[in-house]
Design an enzyme around this catalytic site. Sequence first.
Site, short mmCIF file in Angstrom:
data_model
loop_
_atom_site.label_atom_id
_atom_site.label_comp_id
_atom_site.label_asym_id
_atom_site.label_seq_id
_atom_site.Cartn_x
_atom_site.Cartn_y
_atom_site.Cartn_z
N CYS A 145 1.98 5.68 -3.46
CA CYS A 145 2.00 4.55 -4.39
C CYS A 145 2.94 3.43 -3.96
O CYS A 145 2.54 2.28 -3.81
CB CYS A 145 2.38 5.03 -5.78
SG CYS A 145 1.31 6.29 -6.47
N HIS A 200 5.17 -0.68 -7.94
CA HIS A 200 5.70 0.62 -8.32
C HIS A 200 7.01 0.41 -9.10
O HIS A 200 7.80 -0.47 -8.74
CB HIS A 200 5.96 1.47 -7.08
CG HIS A 200 6.22 2.91 -7.37
ND1 HIS A 200 7.45 3.38 -7.75
CD2 HIS A 200 5.41 4.00 -7.34
CE1 HIS A 200 7.39 4.68 -7.94
NE2 HIS A 200 6.17 5.09 -7.71
N ASP A 404 -4.88 2.22 -5.51
CA ASP A 404 -3.78 1.95 -4.60
C ASP A 404 -3.87 2.81 -3.34
O ASP A 404 -3.29 2.50 -2.31
CB ASP A 404 -2.42 2.10 -5.28
CG ASP A 404 -2.21 3.47 -5.91
OD1 ASP A 404 -3.18 4.25 -6.03
OD2 ASP A 404 -1.05 3.77 -6.30
#
Length: 614
Positions: A145, A200, A404
Amino acid sequence: FRRPPVLQTPRRDSEALVGMHTQCCTAAADGHLPAAHLNMGRSWWRFVAVAPLKQLVLVGFIVLMAADLGQTSLEPVPRPGAASRSGEGVGASNSERKNVLYLIVDDLRPQMTSYNQTFMKTPNLQRLAERSLVFERAYCQVAVCVASRNSFLTGRRPDVTKVWSGMAKSFRDTGPDWVSLPEHFKTNGFTTLGGGKTYHPGSPPNFDEPKSWSQDVPYFPFKASKCPNRTRSKEAGGRASKDEPAGQVTASDTWCPLDETDYPHSYHYDNQLANHTASLLRLVQKESKPFFIAAGFRRPHVPWMMPRQFWDMYADETDVPAPMHVRRPLNSPDIAFHNQGVFNLSDGAKYTPMPTPFPVDVQQAARRAYFASVSWTDYNIGLVLDELDRLGLSDNTMIVVHGDHGFQLGEHDSWHKQTNWELATRVPLMVSVPWLPKSMGKRTYALVELVDMYRTVADLVDAARPAPGPDINGTSLAYLFAYPETAPATFAKLVGKPADAAFSQYLRCVNNVTAQWADNWCSSKDVDLLMGYSMRSAQWRYTAWMKWQRETSGSHREQVDWSEPPAHVELYDHSGEPWQENDFNLYENENVASAHDDVVTAMQAQLKQFFEGK
């Protein structure tokens, strides 16, 4: 026709065509028409200016018939790359600025009906696909991520951002003044608003507010969640387990369908995010400025927590197919594998893939939870799309949806992401551009990357004032929206891609020499590192695990010595029809590097040429 006599004054019947001719010549001067079209227009205008009415009618009939028989040859032809240089080409005109709705879905692989997963329940993503260009071969640059989002939201590859798994905090550490994707729109006069897991959490801090986002409305912060203890005791029949699982399994690596009577939709963060995004659309609908709105949905990231009605959509076991190949790819190196597993909330049991795969019933339960989470996110995306339609914004708003990174659900005995294999790096990517109707409902098999999205979105919405600079990596995909049926290799040549391929990478740290798959997370203190550089071409996936050198000065000058041979290599054959890649059991079941020395040599040279110096 015989050249007619020259008239002193052109007939009024032809005067109405002056504007059409002016537009034609202006378009050619701007680069929208090739020179041949421009010369043809001038020749016909000399004829039209002196032609009698009867001949003009005849000519008009011939032109209309020709246009009907060969319409595409009479339409403006955008020049590949023109948009990325000047903002012209296939993007919208300056007189009518367009909007962007950018939706990012955490851990989403192409697990939806629009990618031939017919047992899935994803009606809202399906209706979006029907008005989108669907990319069948889209790939992230790193399958985790934090690093992936730092890459595609800056338009820079991980070796440029210096954000890998567990290494640097954010791209702002490397490039404090870099202009992110939403910031690019903000500096070009757009209202930029966001919420959820776009960046993130913590990378960069505060979701890059206020740099990336307008301050009309504060950023809607992401909130992580765990399955509630009450559900744990319910599912376990009162035998609640308070022990946290150990090793490469966490308390979040689990699933829990929640009864709506106790936990209404509004209890779940993604539903809150959907309603907030709808409220942002209502806000910007009243303004004259164009907008860039981004929302990052959490599911299907673990824990797989969703209203029970979505869990019940997959109640029949036939709706939960088990993976066919539950062993690691034959001849694959240990370092390629990652041993993250799942935690069964109902009995507190922990499962990791090695040394043996999960029991079939556990595999099916975990896969059912993932599928239900995808359907739950589909529902919430539908709320946003419905509001966009209701407000009358759909005709001038570009919609982007992608994951993602990909996700593994037991295929190759792998779970979660964090590998360079196909299912971890391949992402769904659907882009709806209503002012380019040729792209609607079409598919392309061009090899594209998430790092391409920065240039692509800026080009298609004509937000390039100024255009993204040369420090932005990636290639604009705008040409494909005008010509979606362009062959992948042809497109790669047209736009000057260095290779008809997609590139990914993943960092490993060898903390257990005898079982390199057992503990290969990286931290800033690790010194024995291997970087897996991966190249996906139309036929092959090649990965080279290179020794990664780190300077002790802390100057962020990590690099690979490309003169040294790789520590390990992987080569997987993807021969077959492109549409077969939606059969997630079909490929990458055997590392065939030892049988194809010539391919390994050639692709190693391409990897070196591409990554060296980046």
